[in-house]
Design a protein around this motif. Sequence first.
Motif, mmCIF file in Angstrom:
data_model
loop_
_atom_site.group_PDB
_atom_site.id
_atom_site.type_symbol
_atom_site.label_atom_id
_atom_site.label_comp_id
_atom_site.label_asym_id
_atom_site.label_seq_id
_atom_site.Cartn_x
_atom_site.Cartn_y
_atom_site.Cartn_z
ATOM 1 N N THR A 2 12.269 -12.128 -0.691
ATOM 2 C CA THR A 2 11.775 -12.347 0.659
ATOM 3 C C THR A 2 12.008 -11.107 1.516
ATOM 4 O O THR A 2 13.086 -10.520 1.466
ATOM 5 C CB THR A 2 12.504 -13.543 1.293
ATOM 6 N N PRO A 3 11.018 -10.711 2.318
ATOM 7 C CA PRO A 3 11.216 -9.580 3.233
ATOM 8 C C PRO A 3 12.270 -9.919 4.283
ATOM 9 O O PRO A 3 12.571 -11.090 4.528
ATOM 10 C CB PRO A 3 9.854 -9.395 3.897
ATOM 11 N N GLN A 4 12.794 -8.882 4.945
ATOM 12 C CA GLN A 4 13.731 -9.087 6.038
ATOM 13 C C GLN A 4 13.063 -9.920 7.124
ATOM 14 O O GLN A 4 11.846 -9.863 7.304
ATOM 15 C CB GLN A 4 14.145 -7.757 6.653
ATOM 16 N N LEU A 5 13.881 -10.675 7.850
ATOM 17 C CA LEU A 5 13.368 -11.462 8.961
ATOM 18 C C LEU A 5 12.812 -10.536 10.027
ATOM 19 O O LEU A 5 13.282 -9.422 10.201
ATOM 20 C CB LEU A 5 14.478 -12.330 9.552
ATOM 21 N N GLY A 6 11.785 -11.003 10.728
ATOM 22 C CA GLY A 6 11.230 -10.220 11.832
ATOM 23 C C GLY A 6 9.719 -10.152 11.786
ATOM 24 O O GLY A 6 9.061 -10.765 10.949
ATOM 25 N N ARG A 7 9.170 -9.383 12.713
ATOM 26 C CA ARG A 7 7.715 -9.235 12.840
ATOM 27 C C ARG A 7 7.245 -8.014 12.064
ATOM 28 O O ARG A 7 7.850 -6.950 12.110
ATOM 29 C CB ARG A 7 7.315 -9.089 14.296
ATOM 30 N N TYR A 8 6.126 -8.210 11.370
ATOM 31 C CA TYR A 8 5.469 -7.159 10.598
ATOM 32 C C TYR A 8 4.021 -7.061 11.050
ATOM 33 O O TYR A 8 3.391 -8.069 11.366
ATOM 34 C CB TYR A 8 5.501 -7.475 9.101
ATOM 35 N N LYS A 9 3.518 -5.843 11.068
ATOM 36 C CA LYS A 9 2.116 -5.608 11.382
ATOM 37 C C LYS A 9 1.397 -5.284 10.077
ATOM 38 O O LYS A 9 1.924 -4.536 9.239
ATOM 39 C CB LYS A 9 1.990 -4.435 12.349
ATOM 40 N N ILE A 10 0.193 -5.842 9.907
ATOM 41 C CA ILE A 10 -0.588 -5.488 8.722
ATOM 42 C C ILE A 10 -1.038 -4.053 8.886
ATOM 43 O O ILE A 10 -1.768 -3.716 9.826
ATOM 44 C CB ILE A 10 -1.779 -6.444 8.526
ATOM 45 N N ASP A 11 -0.559 -3.198 8.007
ATOM 46 C CA ASP A 11 -0.845 -1.776 8.076
ATOM 47 C C ASP A 11 -2.125 -1.424 7.334
ATOM 48 O O ASP A 11 -2.920 -0.613 7.778
ATOM 49 C CB ASP A 11 0.337 -0.986 7.495
ATOM 50 N N SER A 12 -2.295 -2.023 6.192
ATOM 51 C CA SER A 12 -3.513 -1.805 5.409
ATOM 52 C C SER A 12 -3.785 -3.068 4.614
ATOM 53 O O SER A 12 -2.889 -3.863 4.359
ATOM 54 C CB SER A 12 -3.364 -0.604 4.476
ATOM 55 N N GLY A 13 -5.039 -3.221 4.245
ATOM 56 C CA GLY A 13 -5.367 -4.410 3.479
ATOM 57 C C GLY A 13 -6.820 -4.449 3.109
ATOM 58 O O GLY A 13 -7.646 -3.692 3.625
ATOM 59 N N SER A 14 -7.100 -5.338 2.191
ATOM 60 C CA SER A 14 -8.477 -5.537 1.773
ATOM 61 C C SER A 14 -8.709 -7.004 1.482
ATOM 62 O O SER A 14 -7.810 -7.716 1.045
ATOM 63 C CB SER A 14 -8.794 -4.702 0.537
ATOM 64 N N ILE A 15 -9.916 -7.422 1.770
ATOM 65 C CA ILE A 15 -10.361 -8.761 1.418
ATOM 66 C C ILE A 15 -11.583 -8.558 0.542
ATOM 67 O O ILE A 15 -12.585 -8.003 0.982
ATOM 68 C CB ILE A 15 -10.712 -9.592 2.655
ATOM 69 N N THR A 16 -11.465 -8.974 -0.686
ATOM 70 C CA THR A 16 -12.594 -8.862 -1.609
ATOM 71 C C THR A 16 -13.028 -10.258 -2.003
ATOM 72 O O THR A 16 -12.236 -11.202 -1.982
ATOM 73 C CB THR A 16 -12.239 -8.044 -2.861
#
Length: 156
Positions: A2-16
């Motif tokens: 599990t990632p650390q607790l807190g807010r993350y911003k989607i930096d990069s991504g793809s939807i195929t």
Amino acid sequence: MTPQLGRYKIDSGSITFGTRHLFGLAPVRGTFAIRSGTVDVAEPIADSRVEVEIDAGSCHTGNDRRDDSVRSARLLDTDRFPVMTFRANGSLEGTLTVRDVTWPVALTVERTEVGPGSFTVVATTRVDRTEFGVTAYRGLAARHLDVRVEVTCLRS
């Protein structure tokens, strides 16, 4: 992991996505761009939240004529509905909004990689376009789209 607790911003991504056309005879593959998104990792993980905005007009299948048709009022109507949204809880069971119609969608996590201050997730789902009122071209265009999402999130 599990990632650390807190807010993350989607930096990069793809939807195929993959689907079929010509009465199910020909495969179609395409992409949509992610406009923005955040992931709030909480404890317990079920209290986590995901919000993603998808650029409906970014549909790209490698065929300009088909892409224009997908963006038209008969299908996604991107002039009126330029953004699709996905909102979910920690289990990635949430809602997808397309053309102002919201429907439940559950993503299945295929892979997760956690690093310091970031994580990457690959998830899949199957979407029935008719549930969102996208009903044109019955028979010619397939009803279901197999969707794969891959995002990298950076702690903000």
